[in-house]
Scaffold this active site. Sequence first.
Site, PDB file in Angstrom:
ATOM      1  N   HIS A  45       8.109   7.454   8.790  1.00  0.00           N
ATOM      2  CA  HIS A  45       8.825   7.695   7.537  1.00  0.00           C
ATOM      3  C   HIS A  45      10.259   8.072   7.886  1.00  0.00           C
ATOM      4  O   HIS A  45      10.555   8.498   8.998  1.00  0.00           O
ATOM      5  CB  HIS A  45       8.132   8.774   6.707  1.00  0.00           C
ATOM      6  CG  HIS A  45       6.976   8.237   5.903  1.00  0.00           C
ATOM      7  ND1 HIS A  45       7.081   7.907   4.583  1.00  0.00           N
ATOM      8  CD2 HIS A  45       5.702   7.933   6.260  1.00  0.00           C
ATOM      9  CE1 HIS A  45       5.928   7.442   4.136  1.00  0.00           C
ATOM     10  NE2 HIS A  45       5.060   7.433   5.154  1.00  0.00           N
ATOM     11  N   ARG A  53       0.844  -1.191   0.000  1.00  0.00           N
ATOM     12  CA  ARG A  53       0.000   0.000   0.000  1.00  0.00           C
ATOM     13  C   ARG A  53       0.886   1.250   0.000  1.00  0.00           C
ATOM     14  O   ARG A  53       0.974   1.948  -0.988  1.00  0.00           O
ATOM     15  CB  ARG A  53      -0.965  -0.029   1.189  1.00  0.00           C
ATOM     16  CG  ARG A  53      -2.153   0.952   1.047  1.00  0.00           C
ATOM     17  CD  ARG A  53      -1.822   2.358   1.504  1.00  0.00           C
ATOM     18  NE  ARG A  53      -1.342   2.433   2.870  1.00  0.00           N
ATOM     19  CZ  ARG A  53      -0.700   3.494   3.358  1.00  0.00           C
ATOM     20  NH1 ARG A  53      -0.440   4.553   2.583  1.00  0.00           N
ATOM     21  NH2 ARG A  53      -0.282   3.525   4.606  1.00  0.00           N
ATOM     22  N   ASP A  54       1.600   1.519   1.067  1.00  0.00           N
ATOM     23  CA  ASP A  54       2.481   2.685   1.105  1.00  0.00           C
ATOM     24  C   ASP A  54       3.582   2.548   0.052  1.00  0.00           C
ATOM     25  O   ASP A  54       3.980   3.515  -0.597  1.00  0.00           O
ATOM     26  CB  ASP A  54       3.105   2.859   2.493  1.00  0.00           C
ATOM     27  CG  ASP A  54       3.519   4.299   2.776  1.00  0.00           C
ATOM     28  OD1 ASP A  54       3.822   5.023   1.827  1.00  0.00           O
ATOM     29  OD2 ASP A  54       3.535   4.688   3.947  1.00  0.00           O
ATOM     30  N   SER A  56       3.674  11.207   8.643  1.00  0.00           N
ATOM     31  CA  SER A  56       3.593  11.269   7.193  1.00  0.00           C
ATOM     32  C   SER A  56       4.743  12.012   6.544  1.00  0.00           C
ATOM     33  O   SER A  56       5.051  11.796   5.368  1.00  0.00           O
ATOM     34  CB  SER A  56       2.284  11.944   6.776  1.00  0.00           C
ATOM     35  OG  SER A  56       1.191  11.453   7.504  1.00  0.00           O
ATOM     36  N   HIS A 108       3.422   4.757  12.683  1.00  0.00           N
ATOM     37  CA  HIS A 108       3.799   4.582  11.280  1.00  0.00           C
ATOM     38  C   HIS A 108       4.868   5.628  10.969  1.00  0.00           C
ATOM     39  O   HIS A 108       4.586   6.825  10.945  1.00  0.00           O
ATOM     40  CB  HIS A 108       2.565   4.780  10.399  1.00  0.00           C
ATOM     41  CG  HIS A 108       2.826   4.747   8.930  1.00  0.00           C
ATOM     42  ND1 HIS A 108       2.454   3.676   8.141  1.00  0.00           N
ATOM     43  CD2 HIS A 108       3.405   5.639   8.087  1.00  0.00           C
ATOM     44  CE1 HIS A 108       2.783   3.926   6.879  1.00  0.00           C
ATOM     45  NE2 HIS A 108       3.362   5.117   6.834  1.00  0.00           N
ATOM     46  N   HIS A 114       3.329   3.989  -3.554  1.00  0.00           N
ATOM     47  CA  HIS A 114       3.753   5.357  -3.869  1.00  0.00           C
ATOM     48  C   HIS A 114       5.069   5.361  -4.654  1.00  0.00           C
ATOM     49  O   HIS A 114       5.265   6.190  -5.547  1.00  0.00           O
ATOM     50  CB  HIS A 114       3.983   6.151  -2.571  1.00  0.00           C
ATOM     51  CG  HIS A 114       2.748   6.661  -1.916  1.00  0.00           C
ATOM     52  ND1 HIS A 114       1.904   7.592  -2.485  1.00  0.00           N
ATOM     53  CD2 HIS A 114       2.220   6.385  -0.691  1.00  0.00           C
ATOM     54  CE1 HIS A 114       0.910   7.874  -1.648  1.00  0.00           C
ATOM     55  NE2 HIS A 114       1.075   7.155  -0.559  1.00  0.00           N
TER      56      HIS A 114
END
Length: 346
Positions: free
Chosen positions: A201, A17-18, A172, A199, A21
């Site tokens: 990054h 999913r991520d 994010s 989550h 990108h």
Amino acid sequence: MNTAHKPRLSICDTTLRDGNHAVAHQLAHTDIRAYAKAAELAGADVVEVGHGNGLGASSIQVGLAALSDAEMLNAAKAELRRARLGVLSIPGFASVERHLKPALDCGADEVRVGAHCTEADVTRQQITMLRAMEVTVKGMLLMSHMASAEKLLEQAKLMQAYGAHAVILMDSAGAYTPADVHEKVSTLAENLDIEIGFHAHNNLGLSVMNSLTAIKAGATIIDVTARGFGAGAGNTPLELLAANLHVEEIGSEIQLFEALDAADLAEERFVKHVPTNDSITIASGIAGVFSGFAAPVRSASERFQVDPRKILLELGRRRVVAGQEDTIIEVAMSLAAGDQMQADPM
């Protein structure tokens, strides 16, 4: 949450999913099946699948996916036995009738409903409906670096009241430091009756450290991707988290060698470029700008001959968030005009 009954650590693998990108949402059917099987063997508790922005997001504005939501979900579900199939739903992209219910029909086991970190109220309809349907549903607060610990707690309490089984803080922009993680995760963990997730990054190179800090602060759900495959500088790498869980003897269902194998498979099949930190992703982290803006910022920079780092810093100053991609062009044009005026003074 009562720490005497703290659940074991759960790993959500968001590679499909991520990670979408990182390839402009072009993951193929065979890639999804192969990696879903590998993630299952690696011990992932949840395998999250779909367009990078979740259900219903395939569009010209944020990227057309190679496959429909149903095609992606069916491909992954065919390979999952123990692991649960997860999806992301962001109100505005996804609607109940057109996207959520069809996803459940495809075998989705749980839904994470996401909203900007100060707008949890927009998740009410979807969370309450899913809870009434006895579907596992979790709230996700996007761009959570933009709100204080107290504000995040207020918003997380709304999601808890709507019926969410957990709330996940999403970094994010890759802007968190370990101190930020500890303050915000511990605030939620100490004041909510549901699970907390994190989550990360990797824009500032801190995704693994931040994930480990989140665990120690009370998070019981951690998101990963193989090789960190994801937007911008990528996410917490599955294989590195697995290694650190092994070294620190933190219990989970993750199998070390199988996690390493899954990451190798992902790199062989579809990770065209292993995410790394460059001047643009670092500037994005400093500016607190959504990691998914890296590619369109590079494009705008080339088109208007403007330093991409200046674009990112201005986007950060304006507090632009995902869904406001059109602002990138506006900012690039404005900066280009300013540079031209300086170069050609009247």
